[in-house]
Design a protein around this motif. Structure first.
Motif, PDB file in Angstrom:
ATOM      1  N   ARG A 128       0.825  -1.216   0.000  1.00  0.00           N
ATOM      2  CA  ARG A 128       0.000   0.000   0.000  1.00  0.00           C
ATOM      3  C   ARG A 128       0.855   1.260   0.000  1.00  0.00           C
ATOM      4  N   GLY A 129       2.114   1.140   0.415  1.00  0.00           N
ATOM      5  CA  GLY A 129       2.980   2.306   0.509  1.00  0.00           C
ATOM      6  C   GLY A 129       2.773   3.109   1.763  1.00  0.00           C
ATOM      7  N   ASP A 130       2.406   2.455   2.876  1.00  0.00           N
ATOM      8  CA  ASP A 130       2.197   3.177   4.134  1.00  0.00           C
ATOM      9  C   ASP A 130       3.465   3.932   4.528  1.00  0.00           C
ATOM     10  N   PRO A 131       3.381   5.216   4.863  1.00  0.00           N
ATOM     11  CA  PRO A 131       4.591   5.997   5.186  1.00  0.00           C
ATOM     12  C   PRO A 131       5.275   5.573   6.478  1.00  0.00           C
ATOM     13  N   ASP A 132       4.508   5.039   7.449  1.00  0.00           N
ATOM     14  CA  ASP A 132       5.128   4.685   8.728  1.00  0.00           C
ATOM     15  C   ASP A 132       5.998   3.439   8.629  1.00  0.00           C
ATOM     16  N   VAL A 133       5.992   2.775   7.469  1.00  0.00           N
ATOM     17  CA  VAL A 133       6.826   1.589   7.295  1.00  0.00           C
ATOM     18  C   VAL A 133       8.289   1.972   7.131  1.00  0.00           C
ATOM     19  N   ALA A 134       8.551   3.205   6.669  1.00  0.00           N
ATOM     20  CA  ALA A 134       9.921   3.617   6.352  1.00  0.00           C
ATOM     21  C   ALA A 134      10.857   3.452   7.542  1.00  0.00           C
ATOM     22  N   MET A 135      10.439   3.900   8.706  1.00  0.00           N
ATOM     23  CA  MET A 135      11.307   3.835   9.878  1.00  0.00           C
ATOM     24  C   MET A 135      11.533   2.397  10.349  1.00  0.00           C
ATOM     25  N   LYS A 136      10.656   1.485   9.926  1.00  0.00           N
ATOM     26  CA  LYS A 136      10.806   0.091  10.336  1.00  0.00           C
ATOM     27  C   LYS A 136      11.705  -0.703   9.397  1.00  0.00           C
ATOM     28  N   LEU A 137      11.823  -0.277   8.145  1.00  0.00           N
ATOM     29  CA  LEU A 137      12.584  -1.044   7.159  1.00  0.00           C
ATOM     30  C   LEU A 137      13.925  -0.439   6.794  1.00  0.00           C
ATOM     31  N   GLN A 138      14.090   0.848   6.980  1.00  0.00           N
ATOM     32  CA  GLN A 138      15.303   1.503   6.502  1.00  0.00           C
ATOM     33  C   GLN A 138      16.551   0.929   7.156  1.00  0.00           C
ATOM     34  N   ASP A 139      17.490   0.480   6.301  1.00  0.00           N
ATOM     35  CA  ASP A 139      18.776  -0.074   6.732  1.00  0.00           C
ATOM     36  C   ASP A 139      18.623  -1.321   7.595  1.00  0.00           C
ATOM     37  N   ARG A 140      17.500  -2.011   7.489  1.00  0.00           N
ATOM     38  CA  ARG A 140      17.284  -3.224   8.265  1.00  0.00           C
ATOM     39  C   ARG A 140      17.535  -4.464   7.400  1.00  0.00           C
ATOM     40  N   ILE A 141      17.737  -5.582   8.057  1.00  0.00           N
ATOM     41  CA  ILE A 141      17.830  -6.892   7.411  1.00  0.00           C
ATOM     42  C   ILE A 141      16.514  -7.600   7.674  1.00  0.00           C
ATOM     43  N   ALA A 142      15.868  -8.063   6.613  1.00  0.00           N
ATOM     44  CA  ALA A 142      14.517  -8.595   6.753  1.00  0.00           C
ATOM     45  C   ALA A 142      14.445 -10.032   6.257  1.00  0.00           C
ATOM     46  N   ILE A 143      13.473 -10.757   6.804  1.00  0.00           N
ATOM     47  CA  ILE A 143      13.106 -12.085   6.326  1.00  0.00           C
ATOM     48  C   ILE A 143      11.643 -12.035   5.935  1.00  0.00           C
ATOM     49  N   LEU A 144      11.369 -12.484   4.716  1.00  0.00           N
ATOM     50  CA  LEU A 144       9.999 -12.519   4.220  1.00  0.00           C
ATOM     51  C   LEU A 144       9.418 -13.902   4.477  1.00  0.00           C
ATOM     52  N   GLY A 145       8.331 -13.953   5.210  1.00  0.00           N
ATOM     53  CA  GLY A 145       7.691 -15.224   5.527  1.00  0.00           C
ATOM     54  C   GLY A 145       6.246 -14.997   5.885  1.00  0.00           C
ATOM     55  N   THR A 146       5.672 -15.965   6.566  1.00  0.00           N
ATOM     56  CA  THR A 146       4.251 -15.860   6.894  1.00  0.00           C
ATOM     57  C   THR A 146       3.974 -16.351   8.299  1.00  0.00           C
ATOM     58  N   SER A 147       3.036 -15.664   8.946  1.00  0.00           N
ATOM     59  CA  SER A 147       2.540 -16.117  10.252  1.00  0.00           C
ATOM     60  C   SER A 147       1.094 -16.571  10.153  1.00  0.00           C
ATOM     61  N   ALA A 148       0.545 -16.568   8.931  1.00  0.00           N
ATOM     62  CA  ALA A 148      -0.848 -16.974   8.754  1.00  0.00           C
ATOM     63  C   ALA A 148      -1.004 -18.455   9.069  1.00  0.00           C
ATOM     64  N   PRO A 149      -1.909 -18.817   9.968  1.00  0.00           N
ATOM     65  CA  PRO A 149      -2.043 -20.229  10.373  1.00  0.00           C
ATOM     66  C   PRO A 149      -2.311 -21.162   9.203  1.00  0.00           C
ATOM     67  N   GLY A 150      -3.054 -20.698   8.196  1.00  0.00           N
ATOM     68  CA  GLY A 150      -3.403 -21.575   7.094  1.00  0.00           C
ATOM     69  C   GLY A 150      -2.233 -21.989   6.242  1.00  0.00           C
ATOM     70  N   LEU A 151      -1.090 -21.276   6.315  1.00  0.00           N
ATOM     71  CA  LEU A 151       0.064 -21.608   5.485  1.00  0.00           C
ATOM     72  C   LEU A 151       1.023 -22.548   6.190  1.00  0.00           C
ATOM     73  N   MET A 152       0.730 -22.951   7.426  1.00  0.00           N
ATOM     74  CA  MET A 152       1.387 -24.070   8.114  1.00  0.00           C
ATOM     75  C   MET A 152       2.871 -23.844   8.379  1.00  0.00           C
ATOM     76  N   ASP A 153       3.328 -22.570   8.482  1.00  0.00           N
ATOM     77  CA  ASP A 153       4.732 -22.342   8.830  1.00  0.00           C
ATOM     78  C   ASP A 153       4.834 -22.009  10.310  1.00  0.00           C
ATOM     79  N   LEU A 154       4.222 -22.857  11.164  1.00  0.00           N
ATOM     80  CA  LEU A 154       4.201 -22.639  12.609  1.00  0.00           C
ATOM     81  C   LEU A 154       4.873 -23.810  13.300  1.00  0.00           C
ATOM     82  N   ARG A 155       5.643 -23.509  14.341  1.00  0.00           N
ATOM     83  CA  ARG A 155       6.449 -24.519  15.014  1.00  0.00           C
ATOM     84  C   ARG A 155       6.240 -24.444  16.530  1.00  0.00           C
ATOM     85  N   ALA A 156       6.544 -25.563  17.208  1.00  0.00           N
ATOM     86  CA  ALA A 156       6.549 -25.582  18.683  1.00  0.00           C
ATOM     87  C   ALA A 156       7.963 -25.311  19.153  1.00  0.00           C
TER      88      ALA A 156
END
Length: 726
Positions: free
Chosen positions: A301-329
């Motif tokens: 969407r281009g939300d402006p408040d995202v800038a301070m959270k992403l700038q110069d950061r190292i990120a991992i793209l993934g999912t926390s949605a329960p239906g996509l089954m990438d959840l662990r104990a």
């Protein structure tokens, strides 16, 4: 007796041998292993910082993103847009994919393109439109992106899919072991990204975990796996390696017992201790949402408040949605997104914040269990029940404390085996030693354990008359103490710290009372009530009470030094002491009893303590206490006032025990001033009291004498001052 002790010894040795066998795996039952896992999880949760490094962020394909942009899988053009916006609009530093694209995206336009060219002449010279795979490949190639894939163990002959990334460059040394002789994880197949995507990526790393513990909990993850005699990095390791310019890897191996063992790996000067299968313990930082998350929908969407959270950061793209089954104990949560595990490992790799399980841990634990078991098996049969419990608690505290110290230094050592050994041996010997305890001592401990200092128990046992807890009238000395203005002091201290402050304050006060043979009656917040002369007779009860009061004030001075060093204000304490006949014994109801003192003289002791603030005195005693002391003391005393306290008609003369050396020099002056005051010579008394400078007693009586000069008391005045308040 000898036979019983041999029976105890044999049982102890059986416990030791069983635990030693469990620890070394000679006869594994999984009980000890599961207890170790539980203890590990407890240690993890007790030492969580709940604050992740700020350099890392998670781009989350969450439920909100799926609702806004459609169910998974998304069009790869949309993912390409997500990558481009993250880097171009928000200046992301690096991105890792906790996703795999093992198949080409279906493109209906490409399948029909030739027919469209034949039917529409203007399209005959136009090239095939770019596919979503091409768009995502261009985005991946344009920015520092590390793709993900996974290995599998399979008994079937299923073929691998996709293209593997470039394997690690391993530097061989004279001490290096052949890869095929190391106990590494060796999968059977892989599922990786399609060629166009993997060739465009800067690097790739696996995100599966074949080292999950038998209870299904993610506690460790492998940094590398071997496939076709090549080493491939995990997703976090591949990201760090990319940051280091694709640095080569050196394996730290050694040859022992006819086998090669892996102890760690070095990459660009970053050393990571591992277990023999190249796995590391996940460095947990907190529970769910410890790492900052940014919704993929917010980026698209281009939300402006995202800038301070992403700038110069190292990120991992993934999912926390329960239906996509990438959840662990995990130890910190029963349901934990896989990308947060990767983020924890990534943070640990860059900060080298890993706890290690040294290879010598099993040997040290076995030796420690054996030696500790032998010592306790020899010692416990010789101890009475109470000493045995105290010894066990001390050993248990030392064992857990040493283990937690090792934990703080980054070492994970077995703890459950030692705890189980101590608990089992303690229970075994307590059961068999119970009959050896003397019935008389048990009765004394039951009767007096809550009332008198432990050091008086032997005296009470030697004096049977002292064990009578029924109500009796005795001449005793009672002491009341109270901290002045403690309420305002406590208002400025957090509740958690207040408990520690109370312990720091009351412990030396209680110790002073016990050291002078006093009996604690009760604690009333910051106030203490104690008495002397019961249950054990004490002919010098008044002397011991005053000595205890002096020791209490000196202990408070030492505590005040600690308070000031910690930035806390000083405290003052008032102590009142009175000697008289009181009723002492077990009193209460059918439901609860207390060994206490009652009577008018007890109330008077409380009133005297309440007057210490009026006269600015640290310790006030009654004339009855002074008479009981006689000449058998070495402390200085000066007269204070003849008073009638609230609720009591009979006046009482008060004296101050002088602790201040400057006040000790004024004792004769105070005695002279008091005589003048009693003789109604208020002018002379005022001059004498006024000469005491800043002494609170002098200031009080100088003002009172000045008042009496202007308002002379009646002829029948007896010198008694009546206090209207407690």
């Amino acid at each position: 007796m000898i036979r019983a002790r041999w029976f105890q010894l044999v049982g102890s040795l059986a416990v030791v041998l069983w635990l030693a066998g469990e620890q070394t795996g000679w006869w594994p039952t999984q009980l000890l292993q599961r207890l170790e896992w539980m203890s590990y999880d407890i240690r993890v949760n007790q030492t969580l910082s709940n604050q992740a490094p700020q350099e890392f962020v998670l781009i989350d394909i969450d439920e909100a993103s799926l609702q806004a942009y459609g169910q998974w899988p998304w069009p790869r053009q949309q993912l390409a847009t997500l990558v481009e916006k993250s880097f171009d609009d928000y200046q992301l530093q690096m991105l890792g994919f906790d996703l795999v694209f093992a198949e080409q995206e279906q493109n209906l336009l490409a399948a029909q393109w030739q027919q469209l060219q034949q039917r529409i002449p203007v399209l005959s010279s136009e090239p095939l439109p770019a596919t979503g795979d091409d768009a995502l490949a261009r985005a991946i190639a344009s920015y520092p992106v590390v793709t993900g894939f996974y290995f599998e163990r399979s008994d079937t002959a299923a073929a691998s899919t996709g293209m593997l990334p470039t394997p690690l460059e391993v530097i061989a040394t004279d001490a290096s072991a052949p890869l095929n002789e190391l106990p590494l994880v060796r999968p059977d197949r892989y599922a990786s990204n399609i060629k166009v995507l993997q060739e465009s990526a800067w690097a790739g790393g696996f995100f599966d975990n074949p080292t999950v513990d038998a209870d299904g909990i993610f506690r460790r993850v492998p940094l590398v796996q071997e496939f076709n005699n090549q080493l491939y990095p995990s997703l976090p390791l591949a990201m760090v390696r990319t940051l280091l310019g694709q640095a080569p890897v050196t394996l730290d191996t050694h040859f022992e017992g006819g086998l090669w063992q892996l102890e760690g790996l070095d990459m660009g000067g970053f050393y990571y201790p591992t277990d023999p299968s190249a796995a590391v313990l996940v460095p947990w930082y907190g529970g769910l949402d410890t790492f900052e998350k940014v919704s993929a929908a917010a980026i698209l969407r281009g939300d402006p408040d995202v800038a301070m959270k992403l700038q110069d950061r190292i990120a991992i793209l993934g999912t926390s949605a329960p239906g996509l089954m990438d959840l662990r104990a995990t130890p910190v949560a029963n349901v934990f997104p896989g990308m947060e595990i990767h983020a924890s490992v990534l943070a640990g790799l860059l900060t080298m914040n890993f706890k290690s399980e040294p290879g010598y841990a099993v040997a040290i634990t076995f030796l420690g269990l054996f030696l500790l078991g032998l010592i306790l098996s020899w010692l416990y049969p010789r101890l009475p029940a109470f000493a045995l419990v105290v010894t066990s608690l001390a050993v248990l505290i030392v064992h857990i404390g040493a283990n937690m110290f090792a934990w703080s230094q980054g070492l994970v050592l077995p703890v459950a085996s030692g705890v189980l050994l101590i608990v089992l041996l303690t229970g075994w010997h307590l059961t068999l030693n119970f009959w050896r305890e003397s019935k008389a001592k048990r009765q004394v401990a039951s009767q007096f354990g809550m009332y008198v200092p432990p050091e008086l128990v032997a005296d009470i046992v030697a004096a049977p008359d002292a064990q009578d807890l029924t109500g009796q009238e005795k001449e005793l000395t009672v002491l009341f103490s109270d901290i002045r203005d403690f309420t305002s002091f406590a208002e400025n201290i957090p509740p958690a710290q207040l408990t520690a402050v109370m312990n720091q304050l009351l412990s030396p006060v209680t110790r002073a009372i016990h050291e002078h043979r006093g009996t604690i009656d009760k604690y009333m917040g910051d106030a203490v009530m104690a008495f002397w002369g019961a249950p054990l007779a004490d002919p010098k009860h008044s002397l011991h009470a005053v000595q205890a009061a002096i020791a209490m004030q000196r202990a408070l001075r030492r505590t005040n030094q600690e308070f000031m060093a910690a930035g806390l204000p000083e405290l003052a304490m008032g102590i009142g002491i009175h000697t008289g006949v009181m009723n002492v014994g077990n009193m209460g109801s059918d439901f609860r009893m207390a060994y206490t003192v009652l009577g008018d003289n007890v109330n008077l002791g409380s009133r005297i303590e309440g007057l210490t603030k009026n006269y600015g005195a640290e310790i006030l005693i009654s004339d009855d206490t002074l008479q009981a002391l006689g000449d058998d003391h070495d402390f200085s005393i000066r007269p204070v006032d003849l008073v009638r306290v609230k609720g009591r008609e009979t006046p009482v003369m008060l004296f101050e025990v002088v602790l201040d050396p400057e006040q000790q020099a004024t004792i004769a002056q105070v005695q002279f001033a008091w005589q003048c005051y009693r003789n109604r010579d208020f002018a002379e008394a005022e001059r004498a009291y006024h000469s005491l400078a800043n002494d609170p007693l002098g200031l009080l009586f100088a003002e009172r004498c000045n008042y009496y000069q202007d308002n002379p008391p009646l002829p029948e005045w007896d010198g008694v001052f009546t206090h209207q308040q407690k």
